[in-house]
Design an enzyme around this catalytic site. Structure first.
Site, short mmCIF file in Angstrom:
data_model
loop_
_atom_site.label_atom_id
_atom_site.label_comp_id
_atom_site.label_asym_id
_atom_site.label_seq_id
_atom_site.Cartn_x
_atom_site.Cartn_y
_atom_site.Cartn_z
N ASP A 278 -23.71 -33.32 -53.72
CA ASP A 278 -22.26 -33.06 -53.66
C ASP A 278 -21.61 -34.41 -53.40
OD1 ASP A 278 -19.82 -31.82 -53.54
OD2 ASP A 278 -20.24 -30.61 -51.76
N GLU B 143 -17.76 -33.46 -62.37
CA GLU B 143 -16.34 -33.37 -62.07
C GLU B 143 -15.72 -34.76 -62.16
OE1 GLU B 143 -15.68 -30.96 -58.42
OE2 GLU B 143 -17.84 -30.59 -58.57
N HIS C 206 -14.36 -27.79 -63.98
CA HIS C 206 -15.46 -27.44 -63.07
C HIS C 206 -16.51 -26.58 -63.75
CE1 HIS C 206 -17.36 -26.57 -59.17
NE2 HIS C 206 -16.54 -27.48 -58.64
N SER C 207 -16.88 -26.92 -64.98
CA SER C 207 -17.98 -26.21 -65.63
C SER C 207 -19.33 -26.65 -65.07
CB SER C 207 -17.95 -26.46 -67.14
OG SER C 207 -16.93 -25.71 -67.76
N TYR C 208 -20.25 -25.69 -65.02
CA TYR C 208 -21.64 -25.95 -64.65
C TYR C 208 -22.44 -26.00 -65.95
CZ TYR C 208 -20.49 -24.54 -59.83
OH TYR C 208 -19.94 -24.43 -58.58
N ARG D 89 -11.80 -32.79 -51.68
CA ARG D 89 -11.31 -32.50 -50.34
C ARG D 89 -10.20 -33.45 -49.91
NH1 ARG D 89 -16.54 -31.45 -50.97
NH2 ARG D 89 -17.46 -29.58 -50.00
N HIS E 209 -10.01 -28.45 -53.46
CA HIS E 209 -9.67 -28.03 -54.83
C HIS E 209 -8.30 -27.36 -54.93
CE1 HIS E 209 -13.43 -29.43 -56.12
NE2 HIS E 209 -14.14 -28.32 -56.12
#
Length: 351
Positions: free
Chosen positions: A249, A311, A191-193, A96, A121
């Site tokens: 987060d 990240e 940004h892979s999970y 952000r 992003h």
């Protein structure tokens, strides 16, 4: 929109057509594999990772990242409130930026706002929603993209290269390079999970380790306040492995010389993923607001505990905090960052 001519990849063994964009551009999927058995697939939409298959002790391969079967579902996911950015390269600025504003060289820049009053992003159309040029290079794939001057409000024409390399030791190396025609700010990430038990399972029993004693304090909008807090004895102290949180987060402060900087372990599969980077932080993300709205690969229903993001990046809102790591990229300089994800079979007592 002019059609992107990448038809010369049609004859490449490790590439296949993945879908067609609404404007007629082709999206292709590419596959890399290593002698250790790891296979990784990518698409040139968002330079995204679509699957990452790792050998397990039972002789099978587990797909340890979330993704979609169709291009349409990747595109639709960005229309959701709390878009998940699944598998994509994020830019120009990961995280952000407060008010979508920053000051550089005595000039004020206003960015597009896409997260309340803030920029998240990269803005309304970040790097995860654009088509990249792709070139297979042996065990690597090079994705290239040029972001025009003023894109989403950011100064300078930015030329970005992202190089993914699969090694024979079951590592995925991600290298980010960039140059600019004007001084600008830049913060790229992937940004892979991840889910070491497969993308249709839950991460709630997997163990998270973060080699960090500090995190960034944030306000109610998850914007850094500028204060850096010690994590000792708080719920987000992962300096010793413990189960993944239900929601997080949060940006953790890293030291490049303290390795690995983070890891994830599943006792069910015996897989350990270790994270190495030259970035100053890792933003750990679990949760979101897309539960029940996302149909993943192979018919999986994605939910809050389907995956966890690592990240690796600069601090969110760093352009607005002089004591944060410098996020400026000057004309004539080259941006270079890397992250390495290493996968190995291990017994818990060996951790």
């Amino acid at each position: 929109m002019e059609k992107n001519n990448i038809s010369h990849f049609k004859s490449v063994h490790n590439a296949k057509l993945f879908g067609i964009m609404p404007g007629g551009n082709e999206v292709w999927e590419y596959k890399l594999s290593g002698r250790g058995g790891m296979e990784v697939c990518f698409i040139n939409y968002g330079a995204a990772i679509t699957s990452l298959k790792v050998p397990t002790a039972d002789g099978k391969k587990t797909d340890v990242v979330l993704g979609f079967d169709t291009l349409e579902n990747y595109i639709k996911s960005y229309a959701l409130q709390g878009a998940p950015y699944i598998g994509a390269v994020v830019g120009r600025y990961a995280g952000r930026i407060k008010g979508g504003r920053f000051r550089l060289n005595d000039n004020d820049f206003q960015l597009s706002k896409n997260h309340g009053n803030n920029t998240l992003h990269g803005g309304v159309t970040g790097f995860g929603q654009v088509l990249w040029e792709a070139e297979l290079q042996g065990s690597s794939i090079l994705f290239s993209y040029t972001s025009p001057d003023g894109d989403e409000g950011f100064p300078g024409e930015l030329t970005v290269k992202v190089i993914y390399t699969v090694t024979d030791d079951n590592e995925l190396l991600i290298e980010y390079k960039a140059t600019t025609t004007k001084d600008t700010v830049l913060n790229l990430t992937q940004h892979s999970y991840f889910n070491l038990e497969g993308h249709s399972q839950t991460i709630e029993e997997q163990e998270l380790f973060i080699n960090s004693s500090k995190l960034l304090e944030t306000n109610a909008e998850n914007i850094p306040t500028g204060f850096i807090l010690n994590v000792a004895n708080c719920p987000f102290d992962f300096s010793r492995p413990k189960k993944c949180p239900y929601k997080i987060d949060t940006s953790f402060v890293l030291q490049e010389t303290v390795l690995p900087q983070a890891s994830l372990f599943s006792s069910a599969t015996g897989l350990l993923m270790s994270v190495f980077t030259n970035q100053p932080s890792v933003h750990i993300y679990v949760g979101g607001s897309c539960s029940g709205k996302l149909k993943g690969k192979d018919g999986a229903d994605y939910h809050e505990l389907s995956g966890i993001c690592f990240e690796t990046q600069n601090f969110p809102d760093a352009p607005n905090h002089a004591h944060f790591p410098n996020a400026e990229l000057k004309k004539g300089e080259e941006y270079y960052k890397y992250t390495r994800f290493k996968f190995e079979q291990i017994k818990k007592q060996d951790l």
